[in-house]
Design a protein around this motif. Structure first.
Motif, mmCIF file in Angstrom:
data_model
loop_
_atom_site.group_PDB
_atom_site.id
_atom_site.type_symbol
_atom_site.label_atom_id
_atom_site.label_comp_id
_atom_site.label_asym_id
_atom_site.label_seq_id
_atom_site.Cartn_x
_atom_site.Cartn_y
_atom_site.Cartn_z
ATOM 1 N N MET A 1 17.416 -20.108 -25.022
ATOM 2 C CA MET A 1 18.620 -19.475 -25.373
ATOM 3 C C MET A 1 19.565 -18.931 -24.104
ATOM 4 N N ASN B 1 20.555 -11.851 -36.806
ATOM 5 C CA ASN B 1 19.985 -13.056 -36.176
ATOM 6 C C ASN B 1 18.802 -13.304 -36.976
ATOM 7 N N ASP C 1 14.587 -15.638 -31.997
ATOM 8 C CA ASP C 1 14.535 -15.671 -30.452
ATOM 9 C C ASP C 1 15.509 -14.905 -30.128
ATOM 10 N N ASN C 2 15.850 -14.490 -28.996
ATOM 11 C CA ASN C 2 16.684 -13.700 -28.240
ATOM 12 C C ASN C 2 17.112 -14.210 -26.898
ATOM 13 N N PRO D 1 23.472 -16.006 -30.488
ATOM 14 C CA PRO D 1 23.069 -15.808 -29.174
ATOM 15 C C PRO D 1 24.256 -15.636 -28.166
ATOM 16 N N ILE E 1 25.356 -11.990 -28.567
ATOM 17 C CA ILE E 1 24.444 -11.062 -28.112
ATOM 18 C C ILE E 1 24.745 -10.981 -26.415
#
Length: 272
Positions: free
Chosen positions: A89, A133, A137-138, A214, A217
Motif C-alpha cells: 500500500m 475500503n 488493508d490501509n 489507497p 486515503i
C-alpha cells in the motif's frame, strides 16, 4: 527512511522541471489520454524516478507528464499502481506523497469502474461522493510520521465538497449528465461474483473498482483536496448476462474519451 525516499524522488523531478504544479492528476485505465493534452510537456518515465514502482497494466503508460493544461500547471500520472500487482500500500500511494512534497494542493483521481447502481449505464461519468475500503488493508498502517500527516485523519469529507460542487457546475455548463455515488475499492485482480455485487449494493456501493481508495486515503492524510471521477466502463457481475473483460473496459473509456476530456479540462480551468 520513508520520508527520505519521498524527498529523493521529489528532488529528481524538481531537477527536470521549472514549473511549480499545484494540481495533480491520477489517470486510470484508458483515461491517460488527458495527459496527451498537456502543453509543453516534460515526460518522466516511472522507471527513471528513484523509489517509484513501475506500472504493469494494459492502458497505463507508466510516466509522469508535467506541464500546462487550461492555464494551470499540472502533474499527471499516466497510469497508476495497484495493490494486486504485488506492491505494498505504501508503494501504491508513494506518488501521492511525492506530489504533496512538490506542492500539489488539489488532486483529481480518476478510474474505470464497474457499475453497481442499476440506474447507471456503461459510459456514465460518476463523481465520487464517498468510498468504502473493502481491500482489507490501509496505507496508513504502521508507525505514523507526523511530518506527513496526523495519526488519526478525518475521512468524513475526504472527497472535497467544494470540488464536487464545482465539478457539478462544470457538467451543467457543458450540458453533461454526470452521476454521483459511493465507490467501493476491492483488491482485484478478479472481477466480483454476482453475490459479491449484490452484497456491495446492499452496503451502499454505486461503483466498484481496484484502485483509488489507497491514494485518496493518503491524499486526505497529507491534506490534499480530492476530487474523484469514475468512468462506468461496464455493469458489474450479475446485472447483465455477459462475462466481464478488461477489453470492454478499454473500449468504453475510448467511447467516452471526448466527454471525459472536456469535463476534466473544464474543471481544471475553473479550479482555484
Amino acid at each position: 527512511m520513508y520520508r527520505n525516499e519521498i524527498q529523493e524522488a521529489c528532488a529528481f523531478i524538481e531537477n527536470k522541471i521549472t514549473l511549480k504544479p499545484s494540481i495533480g492528476l491520477i489517470l486510470g485505465s484508458g483515461l491517460g489520454v488527458l495527459g496527451d493534452e498537456i502543453e509543453n510537456p516534460i515526460i518522466i518515465p516511472y522507471k527513471d524516478i528513484p523509489h517509484f514502482p513501475e506500472s504493469t497494466v494494459t492502458g497505463h503508460k507508466g510516466q509522469l507528464v508535467i506541464g500546462n493544461l487550461e492555464g494551470k500547471q499540472v502533474i499527471a500520472m499516466q497510469g497508476r499502481f495497484h495493490y494486486y500487482e504485488g506492491y505494498t500500500m505504501q508503494q501504491v500511494t508513494f506518488p501521492v506523497r511525492v506530489m504533496k512534497e512538490l506542492g500539489i494542493e488539489s488532486i483529481i483521481v480518476t478510474n474505470a469502474a464497474g457499475g453497481i447502481n442499476k440506474g447507471f449505464n456503461p459510459g456514465d461519468l460518476m463523481l465520487i461522493s464517498d468510498h468504502i475500503n473493502n481491500m482489507g488493508d490501509n496505507p496508513l498502517l504502521g508507525p505514523n510520521d507526523d511530518r506527513l500527516g496526523v495519526r488519526f485523519p478525518d475521512m468524513s469529507q475526504v472527497y472535497n465538497r467544494e470540488l464536487v460542487s464545482l465539478a457539478e457546475s462544470c457538467a451543467n455548463q457543458l450540458g453533461l449528465t454526470v452521476q454521483k455515488g459511493v465507490y467501493v475499492g476491492n483488491t482485484g485482480p478478479i472481477y466480483e461474483t454476482p453475490a459479491e455485487i449484490k452484497m456491495l449494493r446492499t452496503l451502499g456501493g454505486d461503483a466498484v473498482g481496484m484502485s483509488t481508495v489507497p491514494e485518496v486515503i493518503v491524499a486526505g492524510h497529507a491534506g490534499i483536496r480530492v476530487l474523484g471521477i469514475s468512468c462506468i466502463s461496464n455493469m458489474a457481475a450479475g446485472i447483465l448476462d455477459q462475462p466481464l473483460t478488461h477489453d470492454e473496459v478499454m473500449e468504453t473509456t475510448e467511447k467516452v474519451r471526448e466527454n471525459f476530456l472536456q469535463f476534466v479540462k473544464k474543471i481544471i480551468q475553473t479550479i482555484s
